[in-house]
Enzyme design. Structure first.
Site, short mmCIF file in Angstrom:
data_model
loop_
_atom_site.label_atom_id
_atom_site.label_comp_id
_atom_site.label_asym_id
_atom_site.label_seq_id
_atom_site.Cartn_x
_atom_site.Cartn_y
_atom_site.Cartn_z
N LYS A 83 -12.77 5.03 4.99
CA LYS A 83 -12.11 5.83 4.53
C LYS A 83 -11.99 5.77 2.94
O LYS A 83 -12.13 4.63 2.81
CB LYS A 83 -10.98 4.87 4.32
C1 E4P Z 1 -2.68 5.00 7.51
O1 E4P Z 1 -4.01 4.71 7.54
C2 E4P Z 1 -2.09 4.01 6.77
O2 E4P Z 1 -3.10 2.82 6.55
C3 E4P Z 1 -0.90 4.11 7.24
O3 E4P Z 1 -0.36 4.81 8.14
C4 E4P Z 1 -0.04 4.10 5.88
O4 E4P Z 1 1.41 3.96 6.30
P1 E4P Z 1 2.82 3.76 5.69
O5 E4P Z 1 2.84 4.11 4.91
O6 E4P Z 1 3.58 3.01 6.53
O7 E4P Z 1 2.23 2.24 4.95
#
Ligand code: E4P
Length: 217
Positions: A83
């Site tokens: 990522k």
């Molecule tokens: C995606 O990979 C992120 O980890 C995640 O969906 C972020 O979500 P949030 O905005 O609820 O923290």
């Protein structure tokens, strides 16, 4: 649509795995920090629970450091997807890793323009954040629709991973828009089961059955 759990918590992952509907996992530095365990160890543990794409995020900010960090993460398990943030350096690292056959998930995507950059860099997944866009008063679902349309129009191979899904309605809208993947916290997945008429109906079925076949002694 594939379902990923957005968590680094093993209990949640085990519960989701038992249902047989979890296809992968996304983590981020905040989620890993919450668990208070060594990052690489937790990713390896997650790979033992869920047999699917497991996103592990780099914490370097320069491509020259992101690339070796990404390679190290990818070496943990064949299912690890590296990522990378949607920055200039992240896109540079994405191009380099993708050209070596390492799968990437470009995260923190908040616009269709950014999603086009991720696709151009050969990302395997792009993660537009629906909930965080709603948080600032914009329409997160519209972003998913735009990216899906553009990717189809242009024949981009990058898969749309609707992220930051906070409600079952977000999941429904992402599915309707054609996102190939949705990642959500365990509590959102769990909430998708809920309907009062299911509970009421089951209660009645069991009462009727009991009355007919298990009369009170
Ligand atoms: C995606 O990979 C992120 O980890 C995640 O969906 C972020 O979500 P949030 O905005 O609820 O923290």
């Amino acid at each position: 649509m594939k379902f990923f759990l957005d968590t680094a918590n093993l209990d949640e992952l085990k519960k989701g795995a038992e249902w047989g509907i979890v296809d992968g996992v996304t983590t981020n530095p905040s989620l890993i920090a919450k668990e208070g365990i060594k990052f690489e160890d937790r990713i390896a543990e997650i790979c033992q629970i869920i047999d699917g794409d497991i996103s592990a995020e780099v914490v370097s900010t320069e491509a020259k450091l992101m690339i070796p960090e990404g390679k190290k993460l990818a070496a943990i398990h064949k299912n690890v997807v590296v990522k990378l943030p949607l920055t200039r350096e992240g896109i540079k690292a994405c191009s380099a890793l993708s050209s070596e056959g390492i799968r990437t998930n470009v995260t923190l995507c908040f616009s269709a323009a950014q999603a086009i950059l991720a696709a151009k860099a050969g990302a395997y997944l792009v993660s537009p954040f629906v909930g965080r866009i709603d948080d600032i008063g914009w329409d997160g679902n519209q972003l998913i629709r735009d990216i899906v349309d553009i990717y189809i129009e242009q024949g981009f191979k990058t898969l749309v991973l609707a992220a930051s899904l906070r409600t079952s309605l977000h999941v429904i809208e992402a599915a309707r828009a054609g996102a190939q993947v949705g990642t959500m916290p365990f509590k959102v997945l769990d909430s998708m089961f809920n309907h009062p008429l299911t509970d009421k109906g089951l209660d009645q079925f069991l009462k009727d059955y009991q009355k007919a076949f298990e009369p009170a002694k």
